[in-house]
Design a protein around this motif. Sequence first.
Motif, PDB file in Angstrom:
ATOM      1  N   ASN A  42      41.815  43.461  37.131  1.00  7.81           N
ATOM      2  CA  ASN A  42      41.845  43.037  38.546  1.00  7.81           C
ATOM      3  C   ASN A  42      40.512  43.275  39.265  1.00  7.81           C
ATOM      4  O   ASN A  42      40.485  43.440  40.479  1.00  7.81           O
ATOM      5  CB  ASN A  42      42.953  43.775  39.305  1.00  7.81           C
ATOM      6  CG  ASN A  42      44.316  43.579  38.677  1.00  7.81           C
ATOM      7  OD1 ASN A  42      44.821  42.466  38.584  1.00  7.81           O
ATOM      8  ND2 ASN A  42      44.919  44.677  38.228  1.00  7.81           N
ATOM      9  N   THR A  44      37.970  41.296  39.908  1.00  4.99           N
ATOM     10  CA  THR A  44      37.546  40.250  40.845  1.00  4.99           C
ATOM     11  C   THR A  44      38.170  40.470  42.218  1.00  4.99           C
ATOM     12  O   THR A  44      37.480  40.426  43.253  1.00  4.99           O
ATOM     13  CB  THR A  44      37.937  38.859  40.315  1.00  4.99           C
ATOM     14  OG1 THR A  44      37.298  38.631  39.058  1.00  4.99           O
ATOM     15  CG2 THR A  44      37.509  37.776  41.297  1.00  4.99           C
ATOM     16  N   ARG A  45      39.466  40.721  42.222  1.00  5.99           N
ATOM     17  CA  ARG A  45      40.142  40.955  43.510  1.00  5.99           C
ATOM     18  C   ARG A  45      39.628  42.228  44.175  1.00  5.99           C
ATOM     19  O   ARG A  45      39.427  42.258  45.390  1.00  5.99           O
ATOM     20  CB  ARG A  45      41.650  41.043  43.308  1.00  5.99           C
ATOM     21  CG  ARG A  45      42.392  41.313  44.612  1.00  5.99           C
ATOM     22  CD  ARG A  45      43.880  41.319  44.459  1.00  5.99           C
ATOM     23  NE  ARG A  45      44.518  41.776  45.676  1.00  5.99           N
ATOM     24  CZ  ARG A  45      45.831  41.981  45.793  1.00  5.99           C
ATOM     25  NH1 ARG A  45      46.652  41.738  44.772  1.00  5.99           N
ATOM     26  NH2 ARG A  45      46.334  42.411  46.944  1.00  5.99           N
ATOM     27  N   LEU A  46      39.415  43.267  43.398  1.00  7.59           N
ATOM     28  CA  LEU A  46      38.941  44.527  43.972  1.00  7.59           C
ATOM     29  C   LEU A  46      37.553  44.366  44.583  1.00  7.59           C
ATOM     30  O   LEU A  46      37.275  44.923  45.651  1.00  7.59           O
ATOM     31  CB  LEU A  46      38.937  45.613  42.902  1.00  7.59           C
ATOM     32  CG  LEU A  46      40.316  46.097  42.440  1.00  7.59           C
ATOM     33  CD1 LEU A  46      40.193  46.974  41.199  1.00  7.59           C
ATOM     34  CD2 LEU A  46      41.015  46.865  43.568  1.00  7.59           C
ATOM     35  N   TRP A  47      36.692  43.607  43.927  1.00 11.25           N
ATOM     36  CA  TRP A  47      35.366  43.367  44.491  1.00 11.25           C
ATOM     37  C   TRP A  47      35.464  42.577  45.797  1.00 11.25           C
ATOM     38  O   TRP A  47      34.652  42.768  46.717  1.00 11.25           O
ATOM     39  CB  TRP A  47      34.488  42.623  43.494  1.00 11.25           C
ATOM     40  CG  TRP A  47      33.805  43.518  42.502  1.00 11.25           C
ATOM     41  CD1 TRP A  47      34.082  43.665  41.180  1.00 11.25           C
ATOM     42  CD2 TRP A  47      32.710  44.395  42.769  1.00 11.25           C
ATOM     43  NE1 TRP A  47      33.238  44.586  40.611  1.00 11.25           N
ATOM     44  CE2 TRP A  47      32.380  45.047  41.551  1.00 11.25           C
ATOM     45  CE3 TRP A  47      31.965  44.704  43.922  1.00 11.25           C
ATOM     46  CZ2 TRP A  47      31.342  45.991  41.461  1.00 11.25           C
ATOM     47  CZ3 TRP A  47      30.931  45.633  43.825  1.00 11.25           C
ATOM     48  CH2 TRP A  47      30.633  46.260  42.612  1.00 11.25           C
ATOM     49  N   GLU A  48      36.448  41.695  45.888  1.00  9.41           N
ATOM     50  CA  GLU A  48      36.643  40.924  47.116  1.00  9.41           C
ATOM     51  C   GLU A  48      37.217  41.787  48.230  1.00  9.41           C
ATOM     52  O   GLU A  48      36.821  41.670  49.389  1.00  9.41           O
ATOM     53  CB  GLU A  48      37.581  39.746  46.842  1.00  9.41           C
ATOM     54  CG  GLU A  48      36.992  38.680  45.932  1.00  9.41           C
ATOM     55  CD  GLU A  48      38.001  37.605  45.572  1.00  9.41           C
ATOM     56  OE1 GLU A  48      39.203  37.804  45.864  1.00  9.41           O
ATOM     57  OE2 GLU A  48      37.599  36.571  45.002  1.00  9.41           O
ATOM     58  N   ASP A  49      38.152  42.674  47.888  1.00  5.49           N
ATOM     59  CA  ASP A  49      38.865  43.458  48.901  1.00  5.49           C
ATOM     60  C   ASP A  49      38.095  44.693  49.345  1.00  5.49           C
ATOM     61  O   ASP A  49      38.068  45.020  50.549  1.00  5.49           O
ATOM     62  CB  ASP A  49      40.240  43.893  48.363  1.00  5.49           C
ATOM     63  CG  ASP A  49      41.199  42.730  48.177  1.00  5.49           C
ATOM     64  OD1 ASP A  49      40.854  41.600  48.586  1.00  5.49           O
ATOM     65  OD2 ASP A  49      42.284  42.951  47.608  1.00  5.49           O
ATOM     66  N   HIS A 119      43.945  51.326  47.729  1.00  5.44           N
ATOM     67  CA  HIS A 119      44.269  49.951  47.378  1.00  5.44           C
ATOM     68  C   HIS A 119      45.503  49.938  46.486  1.00  5.44           C
ATOM     69  O   HIS A 119      45.683  50.792  45.612  1.00  5.44           O
ATOM     70  CB  HIS A 119      43.096  49.302  46.647  1.00  5.44           C
ATOM     71  CG  HIS A 119      43.182  47.817  46.565  1.00  5.44           C
ATOM     72  ND1 HIS A 119      44.026  47.148  45.697  1.00  5.44           N
ATOM     73  CD2 HIS A 119      42.514  46.837  47.255  1.00  5.44           C
ATOM     74  CE1 HIS A 119      43.880  45.850  45.848  1.00  5.44           C
ATOM     75  NE2 HIS A 119      42.961  45.625  46.783  1.00  5.44           N
TER      76      HIS A 119
END
Length: 266
Positions: A42, A44-49, A119
């Motif tokens: 995950n 990609t999502r963590l870098w976005e969030d 998160h």
Amino acid sequence: IAIISWRRRRRRRVGILVEKRDAALAAAPGGLVVVLITDVGNSTRLWEDVPDAMEAATDVHDAAVRQILMDAGAYFVRTEGDSFVVVFPASAACVALEAAVAIQDRLVQLDWPRELLNHQLCGSVLRSHSAVTGGLQYVWRGLRVRVGLHACTPMRTFDERSLRAAYGGASMSHADAVTSAGEAGQVVLSSEMLSLLGSSVPKSVMIHHVGRIASSCSTVFDIHTVTAEGSVLAERVFARLPPLEDEAKSGKDAATIVLTAGERNA
């Protein structure tokens, strides 16, 4: 005179490069090896969030995983973002397995950024009281990393830019496919790796078949999940792999295709 001098310098450079090549290949495992790949789930999502937290968390993750692999004697092939690709000689298959388990246990003990732990994909989950050993109080905490192990015979060449051995060919793609079959926080291995381990699997480690995958070249691999007594893996639950298309159509397991590691080096 100038031409003669140039030729001498060129021969000298070639000679030095040959020496570096020979030294690099001598230091890198060849023939049948164990490929170990790690991959942050995950990401990609963590870098976005939470980009700031991920920047700090990546440094924490990289330092911890690198140290475990270095201590285990792994040969570092490359890093790809948050992923490590290393190889071990076939004789160190058990060491590679132990390193994979150690990575999972170490990750829950790291000093992760508070924003990351808040998160939903990285929150803390305590272990049951009876299972707490060696200070491992959590089932989950921080980044969740899948680890894959595959025994194969990749092509080994000399990279003149890095002055190190490079590994390639279909075998490395197969190792990627094996790793991708795992969930974040899981350790998976191929039947080729299991065969290489043989009777050297520690008594505390349990290995269970969870299904089959087909690589991009349609080669079928049997995938196994790893758990270990006293490890965080002992309390993590993962789903079985979905059936392959032919298995789903027939309503039963297809015949297992098992090739030796040497037969999969094309």
